[in-house]
Design an enzyme around this catalytic site. Structure first.
Site, PDB file in Angstrom:
ATOM      1  N   HIS A  31      30.036  47.404   4.615  1.00  0.00           N
ATOM      2  CA  HIS A  31      29.201  46.350   4.009  1.00  0.00           C
ATOM      3  C   HIS A  31      29.742  44.968   4.359  1.00  0.00           C
ATOM      4  O   HIS A  31      28.988  44.081   4.777  1.00  0.00           O
ATOM      5  CB  HIS A  31      29.149  46.542   2.491  1.00  0.00           C
TER       6      HIS A  31
ATOM      7  N   GLU B 280      21.998  46.284  -4.983  1.00  0.00           N
ATOM      8  CA  GLU B 280      23.252  46.682  -4.350  1.00  0.00           C
ATOM      9  C   GLU B 280      23.648  48.041  -4.893  1.00  0.00           C
ATOM     10  O   GLU B 280      23.761  48.226  -6.108  1.00  0.00           O
ATOM     11  CB  GLU B 280      24.358  45.641  -4.595  1.00  0.00           C
TER      12      GLU B 280
ATOM     13  N   ASP C  73      23.752  46.224  -8.699  1.00  0.00           N
ATOM     14  CA  ASP C  73      24.075  44.808  -8.837  1.00  0.00           C
ATOM     15  C   ASP C  73      22.961  43.996  -8.177  1.00  0.00           C
ATOM     16  O   ASP C  73      23.085  43.547  -7.042  1.00  0.00           O
ATOM     17  CB  ASP C  73      25.433  44.574  -8.144  1.00  0.00           C
TER      18      ASP C  73
ATOM     19  N   GLN D  39      21.676  33.145  -3.544  1.00  0.00           N
ATOM     20  CA  GLN D  39      23.088  33.401  -3.227  1.00  0.00           C
ATOM     21  C   GLN D  39      23.527  32.614  -1.978  1.00  0.00           C
ATOM     22  O   GLN D  39      24.598  32.013  -1.953  1.00  0.00           O
ATOM     23  CB  GLN D  39      23.284  34.902  -2.989  1.00  0.00           C
TER      24      GLN D  39
ATOM     25  N   LYS E 223      23.359  36.371  -8.785  1.00  0.00           N
ATOM     26  CA  LYS E 223      23.878  37.660  -9.248  1.00  0.00           C
ATOM     27  C   LYS E 223      23.762  37.863 -10.752  1.00  0.00           C
ATOM     28  O   LYS E 223      23.551  38.983 -11.217  1.00  0.00           O
ATOM     29  CB  LYS E 223      25.374  37.764  -8.899  1.00  0.00           C
TER      30      LYS E 223
HETATM   31 MN    MN Z   1      27.906  43.498  -5.896  1.00  0.00          MN
END
Ligand code: MN
Length: 415
Positions: free
Chosen positions: A131, A198, A232, A239, A252
């Site tokens: 990731h 996420e 998430d 972001q 977030k």
């Molecule tokens: Mn995360």
């Protein structure tokens, strides 16, 4: 692993086999929360079981299991929580259906699952090298992985107040974004156009540590009660504009979702595996040996509004994580930071090595460049209003599955 028999009919393909017995909090329409353990299509009502004297200390355990969250139960420590789990397992394995069974068992279909813990603190790590490399490539093609990444389990402090239980809808956030084709570095205030998920797992802290005292890596798992699936939710456009220099914030903290059943770490013992080789070798305080990762299969499903068919957009596995939970916790506390019962520590997006195993739409659609096909013929780069996103996770095979159930949430239009 030996087969266990029960007088209760337990479907062979269930996530909640006799080997699992995850804990949660539920009510059955009366809005009186109580603790339970999932078994097949049923729930063992721990409050009712305590009342019948199954665990001894009748009044004490009845009080513990009628709390609105599991924090007080978890805080009793592993010797007690493991004993309760063993008691329930033995009770379900009795040669004949016990007399108190009808009083203790609840049909899972009649139950509403609630937020299982009160979360004092939430930390999100960034522990998947795949990731971190994928995201790095999109933003810094020449230098995808920053120099600190292989030395530090990178993390940040998230927001605990907006963590919700599976099934809670998520409102598309508004905020500052740079509109595509707009003037450079002049933001507008608008609804996010890049709503993402996420794919993560989080562990629940089961034992507090005093301020000023690091938790050594080899003792870290004593502080971990169990694991949940974790989504998430992320607004990528918010972001992208806000994250320099202090990291994630409003992109977030509008919501994260957890699965309602906490699988105890003990249940995962047969599925512990070694993590990937770490190069360079980590500094001494992060050095650990043995099977510190978990082999938990993960899948991600999207269902557009009104669609009954599911589109699976990813398959991944927690075994890919570069940094283990023990290393995350040792690093988190190496400076003396204390932890509290109920704290949630999430892994960070769990991406695998292949494009069909990526753990976010940012990666799956490669920044919006490659739209994904849904079973209804529509396409997605990011989530649309009305989309329902579900993560499922399990270890083991039919009859002996240690499943996590699911964490699901539907996107509501912005206000
Ligand atoms: Mn995360």
């Amino acid at each position: 692993m030996q087969t266990k028999q029960s007088w209760l009919s337990i479907p062979t393909d269930t996530d909640f086999s006799l080997f699992n017995l995850p804990v949660g909090v539920f009510h059955t329409g009366d809005h009186t929360p109580r603790a339970g353990m999932a078994i097949g299509d049923h729930i063992v009502d721990l409050a009712a079981a305590a009342e019948t004297g199954l665990f001894g200390k009748r009044r004490f355990f009845t009080r513990i299991f009628t709390q609105p969250t599991l924090n007080a139960f978890i805080a009793l420590g592993k010797p007690v929580t493991n004993r309760i789990r063993k008691k329930v397992q033995d009770w379900l394995s009795m040669p004949e259906k016990p007399e108190n069974a009808d009083r203790i068992l609840v049909d899972r279909k009649t139950a509403t699952l609630l937020m299982p813990i009160q979360v004092p603190n939430y930390t999100d790590f960034y522990s998947s090298i795949e990731h971190a490399t994928n995201v790095g490539k999109m933003f810094r093609p020449d230098n995808p992985l920053l120099p600190n990444w292989r030395w530090i389990p990178v993390g940040y402090h998230g927001r605990a107040s907006s963590i919700v239980v599976s099934g809670t809808p998520i409102r598309r956030p508004k905020g500052q974004i740079l509109p595509p084709g707009g003037a450079p570095d002049i933001p507008v205030y608008a609804a996010s156009r890049q709503m993402d998920f996420e794919l993560e797992m989080a562990f629940v802290i089961g034992k507090e540590s005093p301020l000023g005292e690091p938790i050594p890596v080899e003792k870290a798992e004593e502080y971990i009660f169990g694991l949940v699936l974790f989504n998430d939710w992320s607004a990528r456009d918010i972001q992208r504009w806000e994250y320099v220099p202090l990291g994630p914030f409003l992109g977030k903290n509008f919501g994260s979702s957890i699965s309602p059943w906490i699988v105890p770490l003990e249940a995962l013992k047969p599925f512990r595996v070694k993590g990937p080789k770490q190069t360079p070798p980590p500094l001494e305080y992060l050095e650990s040996k043995g099977a510190k990762n978990c082999n938990i299969e993960l899948e991600v499903i999207v269902q557009p509004a009104g669609q009954t068919k599911e589109t699976r957009i990813s398959r991944s596995n927690t075994k890919y994580l570069y940094w283990s939970m023990a290393q995350q916790l040792a690093h988190h506390t190496v400076n003396g930071c204390n932890v509290q019962v109920g704290d949630l520590m999430a892994s960070g997006t769990i991406s695998g090595p292949t494009p069909d195993s990526y753990g976010s739409l940012l990666e799956l659609s490669w920044g919006g460049k490659n739209p994904l096909k849904m079973v209804d013929g529509s396409t997605r780069t990011f989530l649309q209003d009305g989309d329902t996103l579900t993560i499922r996770g399990w270890a083991g095979k039919d009859g002996q599955k240690i499943g996590f159930g699911e964490v699901t949430g539907t996107i509501l239009p912005s206000l």
